[in-house]
Motif scaffolding. Structure first.
Motif, PDB file in Angstrom:
ATOM      1  N   SER A 349     -12.738 -10.025  48.928  1.00 54.92           N
ATOM      2  CA  SER A 349     -11.543 -10.860  48.878  1.00 54.92           C
ATOM      3  C   SER A 349     -10.590 -10.429  47.774  1.00 54.92           C
ATOM      4  O   SER A 349     -10.956  -9.696  46.843  1.00 54.92           O
ATOM      5  N   ILE A 350      -9.355 -10.927  47.889  1.00 50.15           N
ATOM      6  CA  ILE A 350      -8.318 -10.663  46.904  1.00 50.15           C
ATOM      7  C   ILE A 350      -7.290 -11.786  46.979  1.00 50.15           C
ATOM      8  O   ILE A 350      -7.079 -12.368  48.055  1.00 50.15           O
ATOM      9  N   ALA A 457      -6.694  -3.784  44.330  1.00 49.81           N
ATOM     10  CA  ALA A 457      -5.643  -4.505  43.612  1.00 49.81           C
ATOM     11  C   ALA A 457      -4.742  -3.571  42.822  1.00 49.81           C
ATOM     12  O   ALA A 457      -3.614  -3.936  42.475  1.00 49.81           O
TER      13      ALA A 457
END
Length: 661
Positions: A349-350, A457
């Motif tokens: 996830s991010i 990211a």
């Protein structure tokens, strides 16, 4: 099981992941899309003949051959190790690879020491489980040297766990039928472990009396939440509410949420169910799409809930994403049904720009799909409690790739498009219970076994691991799955529109087509700076460190397939060194490389070594007991340091410092 594991279990669940695939649609395959894309761009001028491994040489490979990447531009600094096969771990010079946890190691102060000759379910429930796969780290008080290691235990290899159950009868391998004691031990060896660890004088140690230590097994009580909770299709004789389920199965990869909970992804749950379901049963089509019942395990002979003829709804209670609150060892793990039901590889996830949280999900079977889930609510970094139910509401999407290098995320929402009552989707519960069929109707792109999907990211990209698909025919290739009989897999790079991970469209590119680049017919696309040791096949799990560098672990390299074992490769994704790969760590023969996971300070890489020795009979130098002989005659020679026990290994730089810097 009275039949060879290497034929029934290893082939169906490990190498090919449920046989030929269960996608009956005419949806376009990624290989066809890739091929047409490059043809449209005018890059593809011709193709090599299809060989036993078979593939069209991609335009990317042609371009890379003309423009060699400079090794000096690599983001990784270490001396590459030599690829090969033996019964040991190997790591780059200047690094230590220390076994931190092994199957059977006690993880509680009152847990018994491991005794392979006197196993019990009670002991196993207090010991580290079998076949460690996903590895996550949750810092305690923000520390990179003191935290919780969270580890999935995917499945069990009976022939390696239990002495004396395999014999040679008239020249054939015979596995003794299971008994309830053996099944109960296996059930306790599944699930996951939460273990406090601490770095002391540069070495990681297990804190056996850690107050947050926990074992989760296939009998742990769990709660079903989200749109499918309470639905009639999830109700059983043991649970008339459709909200309570016991245990989790076949947890492959997983994730750690931004709010510090542990995600377990249920993958090949079909193998745990036996019995027969009537052809006209309401769940017959649903189960056929998932290969249920497959009956690899014999649990259904001892527990009715695994027999579909007695509990036909029980399989609907597996195949979910499970969330565990590690801060409370007494909390009920929650199966978050909003994220869909299929053979989940992982759930990385991010946090998107607007605060919503995005989870990327792979359905690890040939010709199945890539998904993502975007929460409705937003992440609150200052209020952990406010985030604990974010996974119950949001939008689940499936990916459709186009020839022009674009892709779209198609929402799996009841009432939209074909997902209506006319097609059997009366509510959102039906959509998430039959996620695969919903994706079929939307025309999602059929992929070559989507495994780990990792957002980055640092550069804003997303990396999709596609392990292989030897069943893809020449007329099924497409842009994103470009090779027929794809034995070695490939990696796709996604760029979400506007750099927004919550976007509903974007662009894609093939980062790597894997395999030996010295064999032209394979069509591999590593840079020409990649050495003979640096190429790999069968990408499976991956990790992005805090610097944004990609690390890839593999599953399927073997004496027969590649002449090398699985391992951990550092892969450049940017600049002149793009598509250059270097071998950093390799595992013993027969083992699968899982993880990897980097501590927040990048000074430790945790890797999981699964089923060492399995299939070792393919290697002439293999000296430890294999299931081609009666283990009872060899097991007395067992030593704790023999490569028979699945293990988590902590890799650190000698003298300290960040890895590969």
């Amino acid at each position: 099981m009275n039949q060879p594991y290497d034929q029934k279990f290893r082939t169906s669940m490990l190498e090919d992941n449920a046989g030929p695939g269960h996608n009956p649609t005419d949806n376009r395959t990624m290989g066809d899309i890739i091929a047409r894309r490059f043809s449209r761009r005018g890059f593809l001028q011709g193709s090599l003949a299809v060989s036993a491994i078979a593939a069209t040489v991609s335009p990317i490979a042609i371009l890379l051959a003309d423009d060699a990447r400079a090794a000096s531009a690599s983001a990784f600094v270490f001396d590459e190790i030599e690829a090969g096969i033996d019964d040991k771990h190997h790591v780059a010079s200047g690094y230590d690879a220390d076994v931190l946890l092994r199957w059977g190691d006690p993880i509680f102060a009152d847990a018994p020491e491991f005794d392979p000759l006197n196993q019990s379910a009670e002991s196993q429930a207090k010991q580290f489980g079998y076949n460690n796969d996903y590895v996550g780290y949750i810092a305690l008080e923000g520390s990179s040297e003191h935290g919780l290691l969270v580890v999935n235990h995917e499945y069990t290899n009976e022939h390696l766990m239990f002495p004396g159950i395999v014999k040679i009868v008239e020249g054939k391998i015979d596995v003794a039928p299971a008994d309830q004691k053996r099944v109960d031990i296996e059930m306790a060896a599944h699930g996951g472990s939460i273990v406090e660890i601490r770095k002391d004088a540069g070495k990681w140690q297990v804190v056996r009396d850690g107050k947050l230590n926990r074992r989760i097994t296939s009998t742990t009580e769990m709660q079903l939440t989200g749109p499918a909770a309470g639905n009639d299709r999830l109700k059983t004789n043991a649970d008339a509410t459709g909200t309570k389920v016991f245990g989790t199965l076949n947890n492959c990869a997983g994730g750690v949420t931004p709010w510090g909970t542990y995600i377990m992804a249920e993958e090949n749950f079909h193998g745990y169910f036996g019995g027969e379901l009537a052809a006209d049963h309401p769940e017959a089509t649903n189960y056929k799409r998932l290969g249920v019942p497959e009956g690899t395990y014999e649990w259904f002979k001892f527990y009715d809930r695994f027999d579909v003829s007695k509990e036909p709804n029980e399989p609907n209670r597996f195949g979910w994403i499970v969330e565990v609150d590690v801060n409370d060892p007494t909390s009920l793990p929650k199966k978050r049904t909003a994220l869909g039901r299929f053979k989940h590889e992982g759930a990385e996830s991010i946090v998107a720009a607007d605060g919503r949280v995005v989870f990327y999900l792979g359905d690890d079977e040939r010709f199945d799909y890539v998904y993502k889930f975007v929460t409705k609510g937003k992440f609150n970094p200052n209020d952990r409690a406010a985030n604990l139910d974010l996974l119950d509401e949001g939008t689940l999407y499936v990916a459709k790739f186009a020839e022009d290098g674009t892709f779209a995320w198609l929402p799996l929402v009841q009432g939209e498009g074909p997902l209506t009552a006319d097609n059997g989707f009366v509510s959102q519960a039906d959509v998430v219970i039959e996620t695969r069929r919903a994706g079929d109707l939307l025309g999602a792109t059929k992929m070559d076994r989507p495994e780990d999907i990792q957002p980055n990211a640092v550069n804003g990209k997303v990396y999709v691991m596609l392990t292989n698909n030897t069943k893809r025919k020449a007329d099924q290739v497409d842009a994103a799955n470009p090779r027929a009989e794809n034995a070695f897999g490939h990696i796709i790079e996604l760029i979400e529109d506007g750099g927004d991970f919550a976007a509903t469209k974007g662009k894609w590119e093939v980062l790597l087509k894997c395999g030996d680049p010295s064999v032209a017919e394979v069509g591999a696309s590593f840079s020409t700076s990649t050495t003979q040791n640096g190429w790999f096949g069968m990408p499976d799990n991956c990790s992005v460190d805090s610097a944004g560098r990609l690390w890839v672990s593999t599953d399927g390299n073997s004496p027969k397939a590649t002449g090398r074992t699985d391992g951990l490769w550092a892969v450049d994704t940017e600049g002149e060194a793009r598509a250059t790969s270097k071998l950093f760590f390799r595992v013993p023969v027969g083992a699968e490389m899982c993880g990897p996971l980097f501590a927040p300070d990048d000074q430790t890489a945790f890797v999981a070594v699964q089923h060492p020795g399995d299939g070792g009979e393919d290697w002439e130098g293999f000296g430890r007991p294999s299931y081609y002989e009666d283990l009872s005659t060899r097991w007395p020679d067992f030593k704790p340091d023999m490569p028979v026990r699945p293990a988590v290994v902590a890799i650190t730089k000698q003298g300290g410092g960040k890895i590969a810097v």
